[in-house]
Scaffold this motif. Structure first.
Motif, PDB file in Angstrom:
ATOM      1  N   LEU A  52       1.140 -10.432   3.718  1.00  0.00           N
ATOM      2  CA  LEU A  52      -0.088 -10.467   3.784  1.00  0.00           C
ATOM      3  C   LEU A  52      -0.953  -9.681   5.159  1.00  0.00           C
ATOM      4  O   LEU A  52      -1.895  -8.872   4.818  1.00  0.00           O
ATOM      5  CB  LEU A  52      -0.861 -11.953   3.556  1.00  0.00           C
ATOM      6  N   ILE A  53       0.077 -10.045   6.178  1.00  0.00           N
ATOM      7  CA  ILE A  53      -0.561  -9.267   7.249  1.00  0.00           C
ATOM      8  C   ILE A  53       0.109  -8.134   7.698  1.00  0.00           C
ATOM      9  O   ILE A  53      -0.145  -7.263   8.779  1.00  0.00           O
ATOM     10  CB  ILE A  53      -0.328 -10.418   8.745  1.00  0.00           C
ATOM     11  N   SER A  54       1.001  -7.735   6.607  1.00  0.00           N
ATOM     12  CA  SER A  54       1.953  -6.314   6.896  1.00  0.00           C
ATOM     13  C   SER A  54       0.907  -5.294   7.179  1.00  0.00           C
ATOM     14  O   SER A  54       1.229  -4.521   7.950  1.00  0.00           O
ATOM     15  CB  SER A  54       2.886  -6.404   6.019  1.00  0.00           C
ATOM     16  N   PRO A  55      -0.153  -5.237   6.562  1.00  0.00           N
ATOM     17  CA  PRO A  55      -0.955  -3.987   6.975  1.00  0.00           C
ATOM     18  C   PRO A  55      -1.565  -3.633   8.085  1.00  0.00           C
ATOM     19  O   PRO A  55      -2.058  -2.716   8.660  1.00  0.00           O
ATOM     20  CB  PRO A  55      -2.320  -4.061   5.905  1.00  0.00           C
ATOM     21  N   MET A  56      -1.439  -5.088   9.090  1.00  0.00           N
ATOM     22  CA  MET A  56      -2.075  -4.716  10.606  1.00  0.00           C
ATOM     23  C   MET A  56      -0.795  -4.224  11.443  1.00  0.00           C
ATOM     24  O   MET A  56      -1.097  -3.772  12.331  1.00  0.00           O
ATOM     25  CB  MET A  56      -2.367  -6.404  10.802  1.00  0.00           C
ATOM     26  N   ILE A  57       0.411  -4.292  10.792  1.00  0.00           N
ATOM     27  CA  ILE A  57       1.402  -4.151  11.512  1.00  0.00           C
ATOM     28  C   ILE A  57       1.955  -2.463  11.289  1.00  0.00           C
ATOM     29  O   ILE A  57       2.216  -1.643  12.187  1.00  0.00           O
ATOM     30  CB  ILE A  57       2.774  -4.973  11.288  1.00  0.00           C
ATOM     31  N   ILE A  58       1.939  -2.242  10.022  1.00  0.00           N
ATOM     32  CA  ILE A  58       2.346  -0.827   9.615  1.00  0.00           C
ATOM     33  C   ILE A  58       1.540   0.241  10.120  1.00  0.00           C
ATOM     34  O   ILE A  58       0.229  -0.011   9.995  1.00  0.00           O
ATOM     35  CB  ILE A  58       2.434  -0.685   8.214  1.00  0.00           C
ATOM     36  N   PRO A  59       2.056   1.169  10.596  1.00  0.00           N
ATOM     37  CA  PRO A  59       1.036   2.350  11.118  1.00  0.00           C
ATOM     38  C   PRO A  59       0.095   2.844  10.076  1.00  0.00           C
ATOM     39  O   PRO A  59       0.451   2.847   9.033  1.00  0.00           O
ATOM     40  CB  PRO A  59       1.976   3.466  11.528  1.00  0.00           C
ATOM     41  N   ILE A  60      -1.075   2.997  10.463  1.00  0.00           N
ATOM     42  CA  ILE A  60      -2.256   3.489   9.648  1.00  0.00           C
ATOM     43  C   ILE A  60      -2.004   4.627   8.893  1.00  0.00           C
ATOM     44  O   ILE A  60      -2.476   4.802   7.782  1.00  0.00           O
ATOM     45  CB  ILE A  60      -3.559   3.458  10.356  1.00  0.00           C
ATOM     46  N   VAL A  61      -1.222   5.555   9.491  1.00  0.00           N
ATOM     47  CA  VAL A  61      -0.951   6.852   8.954  1.00  0.00           C
ATOM     48  C   VAL A  61      -0.038   6.555   7.609  1.00  0.00           C
ATOM     49  O   VAL A  61      -0.318   7.234   6.495  1.00  0.00           O
ATOM     50  CB  VAL A  61      -0.360   7.869   9.714  1.00  0.00           C
ATOM     51  N   ILE A  62       0.846   5.799   7.680  1.00  0.00           N
ATOM     52  CA  ILE A  62       1.918   5.216   6.503  1.00  0.00           C
ATOM     53  C   ILE A  62       0.983   4.797   5.578  1.00  0.00           C
ATOM     54  O   ILE A  62       1.232   4.786   4.224  1.00  0.00           O
ATOM     55  CB  ILE A  62       2.911   4.418   7.244  1.00  0.00           C
ATOM     56  N   VAL A  63       0.069   3.896   5.891  1.00  0.00           N
ATOM     57  CA  VAL A  63      -0.863   3.141   4.916  1.00  0.00           C
ATOM     58  C   VAL A  63      -1.619   4.178   4.197  1.00  0.00           C
ATOM     59  O   VAL A  63      -1.882   4.228   2.910  1.00  0.00           O
ATOM     60  CB  VAL A  63      -1.716   2.232   5.456  1.00  0.00           C
ATOM     61  N   ALA A  64      -2.107   5.065   4.931  1.00  0.00           N
ATOM     62  CA  ALA A  64      -2.944   6.227   4.467  1.00  0.00           C
ATOM     63  C   ALA A  64      -2.198   7.049   3.237  1.00  0.00           C
ATOM     64  O   ALA A  64      -2.808   7.264   2.139  1.00  0.00           O
ATOM     65  CB  ALA A  64      -3.680   6.886   5.401  1.00  0.00           C
ATOM     66  N   VAL A  65      -1.260   7.460   3.814  1.00  0.00           N
ATOM     67  CA  VAL A  65      -0.111   8.368   2.833  1.00  0.00           C
ATOM     68  C   VAL A  65       0.153   7.649   1.546  1.00  0.00           C
ATOM     69  O   VAL A  65       0.204   7.972   0.320  1.00  0.00           O
ATOM     70  CB  VAL A  65       0.895   8.900   3.585  1.00  0.00           C
ATOM     71  N   GLY A  66       0.485   6.439   1.683  1.00  0.00           N
ATOM     72  CA  GLY A  66       0.940   5.300   0.764  1.00  0.00           C
ATOM     73  C   GLY A  66      -0.395   5.087  -0.295  1.00  0.00           C
ATOM     74  O   GLY A  66      -0.072   5.392  -1.705  1.00  0.00           O
ATOM     75  N   ALA A  67      -1.640   5.042   0.278  1.00  0.00           N
ATOM     76  CA  ALA A  67      -2.607   4.754  -0.517  1.00  0.00           C
ATOM     77  C   ALA A  67      -3.133   6.273  -1.230  1.00  0.00           C
ATOM     78  O   ALA A  67      -3.362   6.098  -2.410  1.00  0.00           O
ATOM     79  CB  ALA A  67      -3.777   4.259   0.098  1.00  0.00           C
ATOM     80  N   TYR A  68      -2.819   6.994  -0.763  1.00  0.00           N
ATOM     81  CA  TYR A  68      -3.069   8.489  -1.368  1.00  0.00           C
ATOM     82  C   TYR A  68      -2.208   8.706  -2.360  1.00  0.00           C
ATOM     83  O   TYR A  68      -2.700   9.239  -3.619  1.00  0.00           O
ATOM     84  CB  TYR A  68      -3.192   9.707  -0.268  1.00  0.00           C
ATOM     85  N   LEU A  69      -0.801   8.558  -2.242  1.00  0.00           N
ATOM     86  CA  LEU A  69       0.085   8.806  -3.381  1.00  0.00           C
ATOM     87  C   LEU A  69      -0.212   7.711  -4.495  1.00  0.00           C
ATOM     88  O   LEU A  69      -0.177   8.302  -5.703  1.00  0.00           O
ATOM     89  CB  LEU A  69       1.402   8.611  -2.843  1.00  0.00           C
ATOM     90  N   PHE A  70      -0.351   6.404  -4.140  1.00  0.00           N
ATOM     91  CA  PHE A  70      -0.568   5.486  -5.084  1.00  0.00           C
ATOM     92  C   PHE A  70      -1.876   5.482  -6.018  1.00  0.00           C
ATOM     93  O   PHE A  70      -1.943   5.756  -7.229  1.00  0.00           O
ATOM     94  CB  PHE A  70      -0.568   4.203  -4.464  1.00  0.00           C
ATOM     95  N   PHE A  71      -2.977   5.861  -5.275  1.00  0.00           N
ATOM     96  CA  PHE A  71      -4.283   5.992  -5.834  1.00  0.00           C
ATOM     97  C   PHE A  71      -4.480   7.379  -6.676  1.00  0.00           C
ATOM     98  O   PHE A  71      -5.304   7.338  -7.408  1.00  0.00           O
ATOM     99  CB  PHE A  71      -5.582   5.643  -4.754  1.00  0.00           C
ATOM    100  N   GLY A  72      -3.567   8.282  -6.132  1.00  0.00           N
ATOM    101  CA  GLY A  72      -3.701   9.566  -6.855  1.00  0.00           C
ATOM    102  C   GLY A  72      -3.236   9.362  -8.415  1.00  0.00           C
ATOM    103  O   GLY A  72      -3.639  10.007  -9.117  1.00  0.00           O
TER     104      GLY A  72
END
Length: 271
Positions: A112-132
């Motif tokens: 649950l708290i992993s989004p606070m630890i993972i670099p925000i750029v990785i979250v952004a790229v993952g969200a872009y690919l998933f939501f795409g």
């Protein structure tokens, strides 16, 4: 807490020096943030410090520019929707994690708290690919869902901290008197943990309102938020209007901080 009246002079001097040192460190950390305030009132079209002449020129430009107002509206709508979703999901998750019979509690908390630890750029790229793949890029829905994932950990942490001081016998007493699980939650549990829920909601709002990296990946021209507009202004053409926007964001952050401090003091008094 202040030292008692019977404290020795050396203890009083030590405490005074510690407080003074902490105050100096705090000033050193936050002083650069407040430099933008006088710059936002400058009449000079360039960043000049000290300010030669004061004016409201850039605030008039901010409130009179449709792009800046659109950014504020988009940020506000996204932040409010994110706050609602993150508060509901985070509070529900915290209540589940608080149960002793919940299996794999530590693993679930870590996820649950992993989004606070993972670099925000990785979250952004993952969200872009998933939501795409789902067709949610360049939509407010995709941005709200991505921001919710970033904001939920803050709600989980604050509500979990509040639940550590909550007496579960109150819930059992309500259930023994005939209250349903829903009724006992809204009438007994929620009022007791409300300061933590509100604090988590404030953190969620601030997280969404100030976020820029994920918004850069997921927003189009119509969903551009205020931080994205500021980033674009710095990249394309440096305009002192950015200082006016930064000052307004700073005022919002200070307001949220004071609200959190007030909630913390209220929770301590009612504890």
């Amino acid at each position: 807490m202040w030292l008692p009246s019977y404290a020795t002079p050396s203890e009083r001097i030590t405490r005074t020096l510690v407080v003074l040192f902490a105050a100096l460190v705090l000033v050193f950390l936050i002083a650069p943030l407040f430099v933008v305030v006088p710059l936002s009132f400058s009449d000079d079209p360039f960043f000049t410090f000290p300010v030669p002449r004061y004016s409201l020129r850039w605030y008039r430009d901010f409130f009179g520019n449709e792009r800046w107002i659109s950014g504020v509206v988009n940020s506000s709508i996204t932040a409010v929707l994110t706050t609602i979703l993150a508060t509901i999901l985070g509070t529900t998750a915290a209540l589940g994690l608080a149960r002793e019979e919940f299996p794999w509690r530590r693993l679930a908390m870590a996820l649950l708290i992993s989004p606070m630890i993972i670099p925000i750029v990785i979250v952004a790229v993952g969200a872009y690919l998933f939501f795409g793949r789902l067709g949610l890029t360049n939509t407010r829905t995709g941005l709200v869902l991505a921001h919710t994932a970033l904001a939920v950990p803050f709600v989980v942490i604050t509500v979990t901290a509040t639940l550590t001081t909550y007496d579960t016998n109150l819930t059992r007493a309500a259930r023994s008197l005939g209250a349903s699980p829903t009724s006992s939650f809204f009438r007994v549990t929620l009022p007791a943990i409300l300061p933590g829920v509100i604090s988590g909601a404030i953190f969620a709002f601030a997280t969404s309102f100030d976020e820029v990296v994920v918004a850069l990946f997921l927003t189009g021209a119509e969903q551009r938020t205020l931080p994205v507009q500021m980033f674009s202004g710095i990249r394309d053409q440096i305009n002192p209007t950015i200082m006016a926007a930064a000052t307004l964001l700073l005022a919002l952050s200070v307001t949220l901080f004071l609200t959190l401090a007030w909630l913390s003091r209220r929770a301590q008094r009612t504890a």
